[in-house]
Design a protein around this motif. Structure first.
Motif, PDB file in Angstrom:
ATOM      1  N   ASN A  57       0.875  -1.044   0.221  1.00 36.16           N
ATOM      2  CA  ASN A  57      -0.137  -0.005   0.051  1.00 36.16           C
ATOM      3  C   ASN A  57       0.925   1.087  -0.103  1.00 36.16           C
ATOM      4  O   ASN A  57       1.780   1.202   0.772  1.00 36.16           O
ATOM      5  N   ILE A  58       0.479   2.221  -0.869  1.00 35.12           N
ATOM      6  CA  ILE A  58       1.271   3.327  -1.062  1.00 35.12           C
ATOM      7  C   ILE A  58       0.260   4.458  -0.856  1.00 35.12           C
ATOM      8  O   ILE A  58      -0.764   4.825  -1.732  1.00 35.12           O
ATOM      9  N   ASP A  59       0.644   5.538  -0.110  1.00 40.54           N
ATOM     10  CA  ASP A  59      -0.131   6.691  -0.016  1.00 40.54           C
ATOM     11  C   ASP A  59       0.333   7.668  -1.221  1.00 40.54           C
ATOM     12  O   ASP A  59       1.687   7.721  -1.175  1.00 40.54           O
ATOM     13  N   ILE A  60      -0.579   8.534  -1.609  1.00 39.75           N
ATOM     14  CA  ILE A  60       0.099   9.566  -2.849  1.00 39.75           C
ATOM     15  C   ILE A  60      -0.488  11.042  -2.063  1.00 39.75           C
ATOM     16  O   ILE A  60      -2.039  10.928  -2.013  1.00 39.75           O
ATOM     17  N   LYS A  61       0.213  11.960  -1.921  1.00 38.17           N
ATOM     18  CA  LYS A  61      -0.209  13.345  -1.634  1.00 38.17           C
ATOM     19  C   LYS A  61       0.144  14.422  -2.718  1.00 38.17           C
ATOM     20  O   LYS A  61       1.314  14.439  -2.721  1.00 38.17           O
ATOM     21  N   PHE A  62      -0.823  14.882  -3.300  1.00 44.36           N
ATOM     22  CA  PHE A  62      -0.423  15.818  -4.338  1.00 44.36           C
ATOM     23  C   PHE A  62      -0.294  17.413  -3.811  1.00 44.36           C
ATOM     24  O   PHE A  62      -1.175  17.788  -2.794  1.00 44.36           O
ATOM     25  N   PRO A  63       0.687  18.027  -4.270  1.00 46.67           N
ATOM     26  CA  PRO A  63       0.985  19.399  -3.978  1.00 46.67           C
ATOM     27  C   PRO A  63      -0.086  20.070  -4.651  1.00 46.67           C
ATOM     28  O   PRO A  63      -0.549  19.926  -6.034  1.00 46.67           O
ATOM     29  N   THR A  64      -0.471  21.427  -4.388  1.00 43.10           N
ATOM     30  CA  THR A  64      -1.511  22.372  -4.913  1.00 43.10           C
ATOM     31  C   THR A  64      -0.878  22.807  -6.172  1.00 43.10           C
ATOM     32  O   THR A  64      -1.562  23.293  -7.072  1.00 43.10           O
ATOM     33  N   ASP A  65       0.493  22.798  -6.499  1.00 39.53           N
ATOM     34  CA  ASP A  65       0.958  23.241  -7.714  1.00 39.53           C
ATOM     35  C   ASP A  65       1.341  22.235  -8.515  1.00 39.53           C
ATOM     36  O   ASP A  65       2.287  22.205  -9.222  1.00 39.53           O
ATOM     37  N   TYR A  66       0.739  20.848  -8.442  1.00 41.21           N
ATOM     38  CA  TYR A  66       1.019  19.699  -9.333  1.00 41.21           C
ATOM     39  C   TYR A  66       0.480  19.994 -10.572  1.00 41.21           C
ATOM     40  O   TYR A  66      -0.490  20.869 -10.957  1.00 41.21           O
ATOM     41  N   PRO A  67       1.057  19.901 -11.683  1.00 36.16           N
ATOM     42  CA  PRO A  67       2.208  19.032 -11.861  1.00 36.16           C
ATOM     43  C   PRO A  67       3.576  19.486 -11.957  1.00 36.16           C
ATOM     44  O   PRO A  67       4.647  19.036 -12.341  1.00 36.16           O
ATOM     45  N   PHE A  68       3.550  20.906 -11.562  1.00 40.86           N
ATOM     46  CA  PHE A  68       4.940  21.402 -11.336  1.00 40.86           C
ATOM     47  C   PHE A  68       5.869  21.174 -10.378  1.00 40.86           C
ATOM     48  O   PHE A  68       7.083  21.044 -10.374  1.00 40.86           O
ATOM     49  N   LYS A  69       5.382  20.362  -9.176  1.00 38.05           N
ATOM     50  CA  LYS A  69       6.020  19.769  -8.081  1.00 38.05           C
ATOM     51  C   LYS A  69       5.576  18.417  -7.992  1.00 38.05           C
ATOM     52  O   LYS A  69       4.317  18.106  -8.255  1.00 38.05           O
ATOM     53  N   PRO A  70       6.370  17.501  -7.710  1.00 37.94           N
ATOM     54  CA  PRO A  70       5.918  15.887  -7.654  1.00 37.94           C
ATOM     55  C   PRO A  70       5.215  15.832  -6.435  1.00 37.94           C
ATOM     56  O   PRO A  70       5.288  16.259  -5.330  1.00 37.94           O
ATOM     57  N   PRO A  71       4.317  14.610  -6.610  1.00 34.33           N
ATOM     58  CA  PRO A  71       3.688  14.146  -5.448  1.00 34.33           C
ATOM     59  C   PRO A  71       4.404  13.442  -4.489  1.00 34.33           C
ATOM     60  O   PRO A  71       5.422  13.149  -4.890  1.00 34.33           O
ATOM     61  N   LYS A  72       3.849  13.262  -3.303  1.00 38.59           N
ATOM     62  CA  LYS A  72       4.858  12.439  -2.409  1.00 38.59           C
ATOM     63  C   LYS A  72       4.026  11.154  -2.385  1.00 38.59           C
ATOM     64  O   LYS A  72       3.002  10.941  -1.936  1.00 38.59           O
ATOM     65  N   PHE A  73       4.932  10.002  -2.484  1.00 38.78           N
ATOM     66  CA  PHE A  73       4.578   8.862  -2.275  1.00 38.78           C
ATOM     67  C   PHE A  73       5.102   8.079  -1.138  1.00 38.78           C
ATOM     68  O   PHE A  73       6.323   8.419  -0.772  1.00 38.78           O
ATOM     69  N   THR A  74       4.258   7.617  -0.380  1.00 43.62           N
ATOM     70  CA  THR A  74       4.615   7.004   0.983  1.00 43.62           C
ATOM     71  C   THR A  74       4.210   5.619   1.075  1.00 43.62           C
ATOM     72  O   THR A  74       3.166   5.357   0.829  1.00 43.62           O
ATOM     73  N   PHE A  75       5.193   4.642   1.142  1.00 40.53           N
ATOM     74  CA  PHE A  75       4.806   3.048   1.476  1.00 40.53           C
ATOM     75  C   PHE A  75       4.213   2.960   2.825  1.00 40.53           C
ATOM     76  O   PHE A  75       4.643   3.634   3.864  1.00 40.53           O
ATOM     77  N   ARG A  76       3.046   2.546   2.714  1.00 38.25           N
ATOM     78  CA  ARG A  76       2.230   2.075   4.128  1.00 38.25           C
ATOM     79  C   ARG A  76       2.575   0.805   4.546  1.00 38.25           C
ATOM     80  O   ARG A  76       2.524   0.503   5.918  1.00 38.25           O
ATOM     81  N   THR A  77       2.835  -0.165   3.740  1.00 42.90           N
ATOM     82  CA  THR A  77       3.162  -1.515   4.094  1.00 42.90           C
ATOM     83  C   THR A  77       4.889  -1.461   4.110  1.00 42.90           C
ATOM     84  O   THR A  77       5.568  -0.911   3.216  1.00 42.90           O
ATOM     85  N   CYS A  91      13.556   6.986  -1.881  1.00 44.47           N
ATOM     86  CA  CYS A  91      14.892   7.388  -2.712  1.00 44.47           C
ATOM     87  C   CYS A  91      14.518   7.160  -4.150  1.00 44.47           C
ATOM     88  O   CYS A  91      14.923   6.001  -4.561  1.00 44.47           O
ATOM     89  N   LEU A  92      14.177   8.047  -4.854  1.00 45.99           N
ATOM     90  CA  LEU A  92      13.917   7.869  -6.411  1.00 45.99           C
ATOM     91  C   LEU A  92      14.026   9.265  -7.188  1.00 45.99           C
ATOM     92  O   LEU A  92      13.139  10.418  -6.632  1.00 45.99           O
ATOM     93  N   ASP A  93      14.950   9.408  -7.990  1.00 44.31           N
ATOM     94  CA  ASP A  93      15.397  10.699  -8.446  1.00 44.31           C
ATOM     95  C   ASP A  93      13.958  11.516  -9.133  1.00 44.31           C
ATOM     96  O   ASP A  93      14.007  12.632  -9.072  1.00 44.31           O
ATOM     97  N   ILE A  94      13.203  10.674  -9.734  1.00 41.42           N
ATOM     98  CA  ILE A  94      12.026  11.260 -10.428  1.00 41.42           C
ATOM     99  C   ILE A  94      11.092  12.038  -9.242  1.00 41.42           C
ATOM    100  O   ILE A  94      10.347  12.886  -9.638  1.00 41.42           O
ATOM    101  N   LEU A  95      11.075  11.647  -8.141  1.00 44.64           N
ATOM    102  CA  LEU A  95      10.270  12.279  -7.096  1.00 44.64           C
ATOM    103  C   LEU A  95      11.199  13.515  -6.383  1.00 44.64           C
ATOM    104  O   LEU A  95      10.507  14.000  -5.298  1.00 44.64           O
ATOM    105  N   LYS A  96      12.439  13.822  -6.998  1.00 42.46           N
ATOM    106  CA  LYS A  96      13.115  14.797  -6.231  1.00 42.46           C
ATOM    107  C   LYS A  96      13.618  15.711  -7.622  1.00 42.46           C
ATOM    108  O   LYS A  96      12.678  16.326  -8.233  1.00 42.46           O
ATOM    109  N   ASP A  97      14.872  15.802  -7.699  1.00 46.60           N
ATOM    110  CA  ASP A  97      15.402  16.831  -8.739  1.00 46.60           C
ATOM    111  C   ASP A  97      15.167  16.216 -10.163  1.00 46.60           C
ATOM    112  O   ASP A  97      15.464  17.115 -11.132  1.00 46.60           O
ATOM    113  N   LYS A  98      14.664  15.184 -10.523  1.00 47.61           N
ATOM    114  CA  LYS A  98      14.437  14.710 -11.926  1.00 47.61           C
ATOM    115  C   LYS A  98      13.107  14.509 -12.243  1.00 47.61           C
ATOM    116  O   LYS A  98      12.676  14.347 -13.303  1.00 47.61           O
ATOM    117  N   TRP A  99      12.107  15.464 -11.465  1.00 46.97           N
ATOM    118  CA  TRP A  99      10.789  15.488 -11.575  1.00 46.97           C
ATOM    119  C   TRP A  99      10.580  16.259 -12.852  1.00 46.97           C
ATOM    120  O   TRP A  99      11.224  17.616 -12.976  1.00 46.97           O
TER     121      TRP A  99
END
Length: 154
Positions: A57-77, A91-99
């Protein structure tokens, strides 16, 4: 300006959600009925990996300026992985500096699945697990399988 971006974000999020539920997506998704900015998804552990058979299970939280900023993905499992820590951070580059705004939730979920298939021990979020992956792959796989059986088979 903030309101306009917020509206654009909402439209983009809605469009991606509809595309994922109408297609035969590889991923199960749902969202909070009161908040379009919060999604829940389930991914299956890839075949041929120590995560096979697990449902994560993964939670996804979108920022209000999506898609210009990445959503936050969090493993719940809980998962035993060098690039995912105990808090579920990834730790995934497309969720940070490669978005880039051309990325979608489905593309990120695919990238997470690929990360499960091919961890990056050279950029670990959990250094001990990264070292074990590099130095004793058999023991790493054994621990990851045990962790998956214990936590991801509900």
């Amino acid at each position: 300006m903030f309101k306009k971006m917020d509206k654009k974000a909402t439209q983009r999020i809605e469009k991606e959600y509809k595309a994922m539920i109408s297609n035969d997506s590889l991923y199960s998704i749902g969202r909070d009925s009161n908040d379009i900015y919060k999604w829940k998804t389930m991914i299956h552990g890839p075949r041929g990996t120590p995560y096979e058979g697990g449902i994560f299970n993964i939670d996804i939280k979108f920022p209000t300026d999506y898609p210009f900023k990445p959503p936050k993905f969090t493993f719940r499992t809980p998962i035993y992985h060098p690039n995912i820590n105990d808090e579920g951070s990834i730790c995934l580059d497309i969720l940070k500096d490669k978005w880039t705004p051309t990325l979608t939730v489905e593309k990120v979920l695919l990238s997470i699945t690929l990360l499960l298939e091919d961890p990056n021990p050279d950029d670990p979020l959990v250094p001990d697990i990264g070292q074990l992956f590099k130095n004793n792959r058999f023991l790493f796989d054994q621990r990851a399988r045990e962790f998956t059986a214990r936590h991801a088979n509900d």
